[in-house]
Scaffold this active site. Structure first.
Site, PDB file in Angstrom:
ATOM      1  N   LYS A  17      78.247 -55.271  28.556  1.00  0.00           N
ATOM      2  CA  LYS A  17      78.892 -56.584  28.758  1.00  0.00           C
ATOM      3  C   LYS A  17      80.208 -56.698  27.988  1.00  0.00           C
ATOM      4  O   LYS A  17      81.207 -57.132  28.529  1.00  0.00           O
ATOM      5  CB  LYS A  17      77.987 -57.719  28.249  1.00  0.00           C
ATOM      6  CG  LYS A  17      76.827 -58.056  29.130  1.00  0.00           C
ATOM      7  CD  LYS A  17      76.217 -59.396  28.734  1.00  0.00           C
ATOM      8  CE  LYS A  17      75.705 -59.473  27.316  1.00  0.00           C
ATOM      9  NZ  LYS A  17      74.532 -58.670  27.020  1.00  0.00           N
ATOM     10  N   ARG A  93      72.410 -67.912  27.642  1.00  0.00           N
ATOM     11  CA  ARG A  93      71.344 -66.940  27.418  1.00  0.00           C
ATOM     12  C   ARG A  93      69.983 -67.538  27.720  1.00  0.00           C
ATOM     13  O   ARG A  93      68.983 -66.841  27.650  1.00  0.00           O
ATOM     14  CB  ARG A  93      71.369 -66.535  25.951  1.00  0.00           C
ATOM     15  CG  ARG A  93      71.604 -65.043  25.701  1.00  0.00           C
ATOM     16  CD  ARG A  93      71.671 -64.910  24.219  1.00  0.00           C
ATOM     17  NE  ARG A  93      71.639 -63.602  23.695  1.00  0.00           N
ATOM     18  CZ  ARG A  93      72.707 -62.912  23.312  1.00  0.00           C
ATOM     19  NH1 ARG A  93      73.918 -63.391  23.520  1.00  0.00           N
ATOM     20  NH2 ARG A  93      72.557 -61.757  22.719  1.00  0.00           N
ATOM     21  N   ARG A 130      75.203 -46.894  19.591  1.00  0.00           N
ATOM     22  CA  ARG A 130      76.375 -47.791  19.514  1.00  0.00           C
ATOM     23  C   ARG A 130      76.881 -47.954  18.084  1.00  0.00           C
ATOM     24  O   ARG A 130      76.114 -48.080  17.143  1.00  0.00           O
ATOM     25  CB  ARG A 130      75.979 -49.165  20.065  1.00  0.00           C
ATOM     26  CG  ARG A 130      77.049 -50.210  19.885  1.00  0.00           C
ATOM     27  CD  ARG A 130      76.867 -51.346  20.831  1.00  0.00           C
ATOM     28  NE  ARG A 130      75.853 -52.302  20.382  1.00  0.00           N
ATOM     29  CZ  ARG A 130      75.584 -53.427  21.028  1.00  0.00           C
ATOM     30  NH1 ARG A 130      76.197 -53.717  22.159  1.00  0.00           N
ATOM     31  NH2 ARG A 130      74.672 -54.246  20.568  1.00  0.00           N
ATOM     32  N   ARG A 162      75.688 -51.891  14.082  1.00  0.00           N
ATOM     33  CA  ARG A 162      75.479 -53.329  13.909  1.00  0.00           C
ATOM     34  C   ARG A 162      74.167 -53.578  13.182  1.00  0.00           C
ATOM     35  O   ARG A 162      73.184 -52.888  13.432  1.00  0.00           O
ATOM     36  CB  ARG A 162      75.418 -54.005  15.290  1.00  0.00           C
ATOM     37  CG  ARG A 162      76.717 -54.631  15.708  1.00  0.00           C
ATOM     38  CD  ARG A 162      76.704 -55.095  17.131  1.00  0.00           C
ATOM     39  NE  ARG A 162      75.665 -56.067  17.452  1.00  0.00           N
ATOM     40  CZ  ARG A 162      75.692 -56.828  18.542  1.00  0.00           C
ATOM     41  NH1 ARG A 162      76.691 -56.735  19.398  1.00  0.00           N
ATOM     42  NH2 ARG A 162      74.712 -57.662  18.790  1.00  0.00           N
ATOM     43  N   ARG A 173      65.165 -58.304  20.632  1.00  0.00           N
ATOM     44  CA  ARG A 173      66.216 -58.847  21.504  1.00  0.00           C
ATOM     45  C   ARG A 173      65.894 -58.572  22.972  1.00  0.00           C
ATOM     46  O   ARG A 173      66.117 -59.422  23.829  1.00  0.00           O
ATOM     47  CB  ARG A 173      67.579 -58.248  21.123  1.00  0.00           C
ATOM     48  CG  ARG A 173      68.166 -58.932  19.883  1.00  0.00           C
ATOM     49  CD  ARG A 173      69.087 -58.028  19.105  1.00  0.00           C
ATOM     50  NE  ARG A 173      70.312 -57.731  19.809  1.00  0.00           N
ATOM     51  CZ  ARG A 173      70.978 -56.587  19.676  1.00  0.00           C
ATOM     52  NH1 ARG A 173      70.525 -55.629  18.878  1.00  0.00           N
ATOM     53  NH2 ARG A 173      72.085 -56.402  20.332  1.00  0.00           N
TER      54      ARG A 173
HETATM   55  P1  AMP Z   1      75.376 -60.560  21.036  1.00  0.00           P
HETATM   56  O1  AMP Z   1      76.539 -59.950  20.355  1.00  0.00           O
HETATM   57  O2  AMP Z   1      75.751 -61.324  22.296  1.00  0.00           O
HETATM   58  O3  AMP Z   1      74.241 -59.597  21.273  1.00  0.00           O
HETATM   59  O4  AMP Z   1      74.801 -61.690  20.047  1.00  0.00           O
HETATM   60  C1  AMP Z   1      74.345 -61.356  18.748  1.00  0.00           C
HETATM   61  C2  AMP Z   1      73.350 -62.406  18.272  1.00  0.00           C
HETATM   62  O5  AMP Z   1      73.996 -63.692  18.196  1.00  0.00           O
HETATM   63  C3  AMP Z   1      72.151 -62.639  19.169  1.00  0.00           C
HETATM   64  O6  AMP Z   1      71.118 -61.695  18.957  1.00  0.00           O
HETATM   65  C4  AMP Z   1      71.741 -64.050  18.748  1.00  0.00           C
HETATM   66  O7  AMP Z   1      71.110 -64.038  17.476  1.00  0.00           O
HETATM   67  C5  AMP Z   1      73.084 -64.739  18.570  1.00  0.00           C
HETATM   68  N1  AMP Z   1      73.565 -65.314  19.836  1.00  0.00           N
HETATM   69  C6  AMP Z   1      74.676 -64.935  20.532  1.00  0.00           C
HETATM   70  N2  AMP Z   1      74.819 -65.669  21.643  1.00  0.00           N
HETATM   71  C7  AMP Z   1      73.777 -66.535  21.675  1.00  0.00           C
HETATM   72  C8  AMP Z   1      73.366 -67.546  22.589  1.00  0.00           C
HETATM   73  N3  AMP Z   1      74.055 -67.791  23.707  1.00  0.00           N
HETATM   74  N4  AMP Z   1      72.237 -68.247  22.291  1.00  0.00           N
HETATM   75  C9  AMP Z   1      71.551 -68.013  21.159  1.00  0.00           C
HETATM   76  N5  AMP Z   1      71.856 -67.063  20.265  1.00  0.00           N
HETATM   77  C10 AMP Z   1      72.977 -66.317  20.509  1.00  0.00           C
END
Ligand code: AMP
Length: 227
Positions: A17, A93, A130, A162, A173
């Site tokens: 993404k 999400r 990653r 990360r 996740r």
């Molecule tokens: P990502 O980089 O999109 O995988 O986001 C990293 C983390 O941020 C996720 O595992 C959640 O803890 C939090 N997060 C990001 N976007 C959202 C969202 N739309 N709703 C809830 N938590 C989020």
């Protein structure tokens, strides 16, 4: 002038993404709005939101819908987004977030939600390999490292794994994705707003597939085709 776009990009963690959203944002000249990046910046700056978010993020848990919507709502009211549109990455999400987004955007909804579809065994492999830049978020992998000693090619920042790419957080996740995010795909499909794109293969190939899906949608709606 290139017309803007209003896109939501869905897909499992590791589906690509982030990479595809950066490309779409350049192609359509619209801001890339990544909730993950916004939250990581808040954590780094030690803001109240960042302090609240850090532990949940490290464990792979989701933050509350209202909190996230407040953060995104503010960004969506900025002039650049209002003028050109957006590529939303990591948001919505949950179905609730999608409902809130539609309310905030009314009366002009999104153009399309693109689901980048990659099998789970493939995303597990990608996530384990990653690596990201702590400063600008640029993506690398064990097989495609930066040119010099885990130093970011783009900004010179340190390139690391990360904190939520541990085996435990990854499995949490993905579990949450199946439970909370996968129903979103159906939600957008029911509204005829979904395009599913095969996310396997080289990034350029996947980008071409996504652009074709967006352009096909615009053609169906009588919009202009973009080159
Ligand atoms: P990502 O980089 O999109 O995988 O986001 C990293 C983390 O941020 C996720 O595992 C959640 O803890 C939090 N997060 C990001 N976007 C959202 C969202 N739309 N709703 C809830 N938590 C989020």
């Amino acid at each position: 002038m290139v017309p803007g776009a209003r896109l939501v990009v869905l897909g499992k963690q590791g589906a690509g993404k982030g990479t595809q959203c950066v490309r779409l944002s350049h192609h359509y000249v619209v801001p890339h709005v990544s909730t993950g990046d916004m939250l990581r910046a808040a954590v780094k700056q030690g803001t109240p939101l960042g302090r609240k978010a850090k532990d949940l993020m490290d464990r792979g848990e989701l933050l509350g819908d209202d909190l996230i919507m407040e953060m995104v709502g503010e960004r969506l009211s900025d002039g650049d987004v209002r003028a050109r549109g957006f590529v939303l990455d990591g948001f919505p999400r949950t179905v609730r977030q999608a409902e809130l987004l539609a309310e905030v955007l009314a009366p002009i909804d999104i153009d399309l939600a693109v689901d980048i579809d990659v099998p789970t065994n493939q995303v597990l492999r990608r996530l384990a390999a990653r690596r990201v830049c702590v400063d600008c978020g640029a993506n690398y992998s064990l097989s495609q490292p930066p040119l010099i000693n885990w130093t970011c090619d783009v900004c010179g920042g340190e390139v690391v794994q990360r904190p939520d790419d541990t085996e435990e957080a990854i499995s949490r996740r993905l579990e949450l994705y199946e439970r909370q995010t996968a129903p979103l795909i159906e939600w957008y499909e029911d509204r005829s707003q979904l395009a599913t794109v095969n996310g396997s293969g080289a990034p350029d190939t996947v980008t071409r597939r996504i652009l074709r899906a967006v352009e096909d949608r615009r053609d169906q709606r009588g919009g202009r085709r973009i080159r």
